[in-house]
Design a protein around this motif. Structure first.
Motif, PDB file in Angstrom:
ATOM      1  N   SER A  54      52.386  32.296  49.384  1.00  0.00           N
ATOM      2  CA  SER A  54      51.862  32.867  48.306  1.00  0.00           C
ATOM      3  C   SER A  54      51.138  31.871  47.477  1.00  0.00           C
ATOM      4  CB  SER A  54      53.027  33.627  47.302  1.00  0.00           C
ATOM      5  OG  SER A  54      53.612  32.662  46.732  1.00  0.00           O
ATOM      6  N   GLY A  55      51.103  30.731  47.563  1.00  0.00           N
ATOM      7  CA  GLY A  55      50.644  29.742  46.554  1.00  0.00           C
ATOM      8  C   GLY A  55      51.310  29.445  45.388  1.00  0.00           C
ATOM      9  N   GLY A  56      52.497  30.122  45.201  1.00  0.00           N
ATOM     10  CA  GLY A  56      53.129  30.076  44.031  1.00  0.00           C
ATOM     11  C   GLY A  56      54.052  28.501  44.029  1.00  0.00           C
ATOM     12  N   TYR A  57      54.125  27.766  45.009  1.00  0.00           N
ATOM     13  CA  TYR A  57      55.091  26.940  45.012  1.00  0.00           C
ATOM     14  C   TYR A  57      54.018  25.755  45.675  1.00  0.00           C
ATOM     15  CZ  TYR A  57      58.388  23.233  46.451  1.00  0.00           C
ATOM     16  OH  TYR A  57      58.992  22.040  46.594  1.00  0.00           O
ATOM     17  N   THR A  58      54.066  24.463  44.897  1.00  0.00           N
ATOM     18  CA  THR A  58      53.699  23.389  45.703  1.00  0.00           C
ATOM     19  C   THR A  58      54.286  22.102  45.392  1.00  0.00           C
ATOM     20  OG1 THR A  58      52.317  22.892  43.690  1.00  0.00           O
ATOM     21  CG2 THR A  58      51.207  24.119  45.257  1.00  0.00           C
ATOM     22  N   ASN A  59      54.299  21.059  46.268  1.00  0.00           N
ATOM     23  CA  ASN A  59      54.847  19.730  46.049  1.00  0.00           C
ATOM     24  C   ASN A  59      53.952  18.792  46.575  1.00  0.00           C
ATOM     25  OD1 ASN A  59      55.306  20.494  48.823  1.00  0.00           O
ATOM     26  ND2 ASN A  59      57.089  19.006  48.855  1.00  0.00           N
ATOM     27  N   TYR A  60      54.093  17.683  46.174  1.00  0.00           N
ATOM     28  CA  TYR A  60      53.197  16.568  46.349  1.00  0.00           C
ATOM     29  C   TYR A  60      53.989  15.080  46.645  1.00  0.00           C
ATOM     30  CZ  TYR A  60      49.853  19.438  44.232  1.00  0.00           C
ATOM     31  OH  TYR A  60      48.859  20.521  43.804  1.00  0.00           O
ATOM     32  N   ALA A  61      53.582  14.355  47.220  1.00  0.00           N
ATOM     33  CA  ALA A  61      53.939  12.899  47.585  1.00  0.00           C
ATOM     34  C   ALA A  61      53.423  12.312  46.364  1.00  0.00           C
ATOM     35  CB  ALA A  61      53.155  12.251  48.659  1.00  0.00           C
ATOM     36  N   ARG A  67      46.782  13.123  41.001  1.00  0.00           N
ATOM     37  CA  ARG A  67      45.351  13.094  41.620  1.00  0.00           C
ATOM     38  C   ARG A  67      44.902  14.037  42.340  1.00  0.00           C
ATOM     39  NH1 ARG A  67      44.137   8.771  44.612  1.00  0.00           N
ATOM     40  NH2 ARG A  67      45.893   8.526  45.551  1.00  0.00           N
ATOM     41  N   PHE A  68      45.719  14.429  43.268  1.00  0.00           N
ATOM     42  CA  PHE A  68      45.448  15.562  44.165  1.00  0.00           C
ATOM     43  C   PHE A  68      46.079  17.020  43.726  1.00  0.00           C
ATOM     44  CE2 PHE A  68      45.047  12.373  48.305  1.00  0.00           C
ATOM     45  CZ  PHE A  68      44.225  11.603  47.609  1.00  0.00           C
ATOM     46  N   THR A  69      45.204  17.994  44.248  1.00  0.00           N
ATOM     47  CA  THR A  69      45.588  19.361  44.045  1.00  0.00           C
ATOM     48  C   THR A  69      45.295  20.086  45.330  1.00  0.00           C
ATOM     49  OG1 THR A  69      45.095  18.975  41.642  1.00  0.00           O
ATOM     50  CG2 THR A  69      45.618  21.212  42.500  1.00  0.00           C
ATOM     51  N   ILE A  70      46.411  20.753  45.576  1.00  0.00           N
ATOM     52  CA  ILE A  70      46.386  21.787  46.945  1.00  0.00           C
ATOM     53  C   ILE A  70      46.192  23.190  46.290  1.00  0.00           C
ATOM     54  CG2 ILE A  70      49.050  22.124  47.057  1.00  0.00           C
ATOM     55  CD1 ILE A  70      48.611  21.991  49.893  1.00  0.00           C
ATOM     56  N   ASN A  74      44.311  33.170  50.074  1.00  0.00           N
ATOM     57  CA  ASN A  74      44.591  33.842  51.407  1.00  0.00           C
ATOM     58  C   ASN A  74      43.496  34.825  51.764  1.00  0.00           C
ATOM     59  OD1 ASN A  74      46.926  32.554  51.704  1.00  0.00           O
ATOM     60  ND2 ASN A  74      48.270  34.028  50.558  1.00  0.00           N
ATOM     61  N   ALA A  75      42.715  35.399  50.888  1.00  0.00           N
ATOM     62  CA  ALA A  75      41.492  36.256  51.151  1.00  0.00           C
ATOM     63  C   ALA A  75      40.471  35.636  52.136  1.00  0.00           C
ATOM     64  CB  ALA A  75      40.932  36.836  49.932  1.00  0.00           C
ATOM     65  N   LYS A  76      40.337  34.365  51.961  1.00  0.00           N
ATOM     66  CA  LYS A  76      39.602  33.482  52.599  1.00  0.00           C
ATOM     67  C   LYS A  76      40.027  32.778  53.814  1.00  0.00           C
ATOM     68  CE  LYS A  76      35.882  32.936  48.885  1.00  0.00           C
ATOM     69  NZ  LYS A  76      35.450  32.179  48.005  1.00  0.00           N
ATOM     70  N   ASN A  77      41.390  32.805  54.161  1.00  0.00           N
ATOM     71  CA  ASN A  77      42.063  32.065  55.050  1.00  0.00           C
ATOM     72  C   ASN A  77      41.678  30.684  54.957  1.00  0.00           C
ATOM     73  OD1 ASN A  77      43.205  34.623  55.830  1.00  0.00           O
ATOM     74  ND2 ASN A  77      41.607  34.746  57.575  1.00  0.00           N
ATOM     75  N   THR A  78      41.932  30.050  53.718  1.00  0.00           N
ATOM     76  CA  THR A  78      41.542  28.875  53.326  1.00  0.00           C
ATOM     77  C   THR A  78      42.663  28.152  52.573  1.00  0.00           C
ATOM     78  OG1 THR A  78      39.124  29.328  53.802  1.00  0.00           O
ATOM     79  CG2 THR A  78      39.830  27.274  52.914  1.00  0.00           C
ATOM     80  N   VAL A  79      42.848  26.815  52.956  1.00  0.00           N
ATOM     81  CA  VAL A  79      43.432  25.905  51.924  1.00  0.00           C
ATOM     82  C   VAL A  79      42.717  24.640  51.680  1.00  0.00           C
ATOM     83  CG1 VAL A  79      44.710  24.561  53.830  1.00  0.00           C
ATOM     84  CG2 VAL A  79      45.846  24.699  51.818  1.00  0.00           C
ATOM     85  N   TYR A  80      42.874  24.374  50.352  1.00  0.00           N
ATOM     86  CA  TYR A  80      42.041  22.841  49.826  1.00  0.00           C
ATOM     87  C   TYR A  80      42.915  21.894  49.604  1.00  0.00           C
ATOM     88  CZ  TYR A  80      38.727  27.372  49.489  1.00  0.00           C
ATOM     89  OH  TYR A  80      38.142  28.304  49.622  1.00  0.00           O
ATOM     90  N   LEU A  81      42.517  20.875  49.510  1.00  0.00           N
ATOM     91  CA  LEU A  81      42.732  19.626  48.566  1.00  0.00           C
ATOM     92  C   LEU A  81      41.770  19.094  47.963  1.00  0.00           C
ATOM     93  CD1 LEU A  81      45.411  18.151  48.495  1.00  0.00           C
ATOM     94  CD2 LEU A  81      44.427  16.533  50.205  1.00  0.00           C
ATOM     95  N   GLN A  82      41.933  19.198  46.781  1.00  0.00           N
ATOM     96  CA  GLN A  82      41.027  18.577  45.674  1.00  0.00           C
ATOM     97  C   GLN A  82      41.690  17.070  45.536  1.00  0.00           C
ATOM     98  OE1 GLN A  82      38.338  19.681  44.123  1.00  0.00           O
ATOM     99  NE2 GLN A  82      38.021  17.449  43.241  1.00  0.00           N
ATOM    100  N   MET A  83      40.930  16.192  45.729  1.00  0.00           N
ATOM    101  CA  MET A  83      41.165  14.657  45.549  1.00  0.00           C
ATOM    102  C   MET A  83      40.365  14.114  44.572  1.00  0.00           C
ATOM    103  SD  MET A  83      41.737  13.694  49.478  1.00  0.00           S
ATOM    104  CE  MET A  83      40.064  13.777  50.007  1.00  0.00           C
ATOM    105  N   ASN A  84      40.857  13.554  43.421  1.00  0.00           N
ATOM    106  CA  ASN A  84      40.407  12.906  42.390  1.00  0.00           C
ATOM    107  C   ASN A  84      40.732  11.512  42.334  1.00  0.00           C
ATOM    108  OD1 ASN A  84      39.002  15.451  41.595  1.00  0.00           O
ATOM    109  ND2 ASN A  84      40.566  15.867  40.278  1.00  0.00           N
ATOM    110  N   SER A  85      39.964  10.838  41.544  1.00  0.00           N
ATOM    111  CA  SER A  85      40.299   9.290  41.219  1.00  0.00           C
ATOM    112  C   SER A  85      40.722   8.607  42.653  1.00  0.00           C
ATOM    113  CB  SER A  85      41.450   9.310  40.401  1.00  0.00           C
ATOM    114  OG  SER A  85      41.117   9.775  39.090  1.00  0.00           O
TER     115      SER A  85
END
Length: 122
Positions: A54-61, A67-70, A74-85
């Protein structure tokens, strides 16, 4: 079967940003938890982040937390990874993957994309 195609990689200077996308096709995208991994030459595949169906839970290394955001659409069948710094040590091939469970273990993922290269110059 789920087909995954990553895009958005490239060459960026240290401190810059990139947004990776992973487009899914085949079975129902929202049935799967999604993860991002990376692999640098000579190194093992490294877990970066995961997002629940659902996108309601995330975890990160720890290496990318803050720095990164996942995210996923679901409407676009796409997952993203925004990477900063971004840092030179972030240079690797980045993969998205689909799983029936939320896990950091790559063996828990059933479907993988082909990867997209990210190169961070110093």
């Amino acid at each position: 079967q789920v087909q995954l195609v990553e895009s958005g990689g490239g060459l960026v200077q240290a401190g810059g940003s990139l947004r990776l996308s992973c487009a899914a096709s085949g079975r129902t995208f929202s049935d799967y938890h999604m993860g991002w991994f990376r692999q640098a030459p000579g190194k093992e595949r490294e877990f970066l982040s995961a997002v629940s169906r659902s996108g309601g839970y995330t975890n990160y290394a720890d290496s990318v937390k803050g720095r990164f955001t996942i995210s996923r659409d679901n409407a676009k069948n796409t997952v993203y990874l925004q990477m900063n710094s971004l840092k030179p040590e972030d240079t690797a091939v980045y993969f998205c993957a689909a799983s029936r469970i939320v896990t950091a273990n790559p063996t828990g993922y059933h479907y993988w994309g082909q990867g997209t290269q990210v190169t961070v110059s110093s």
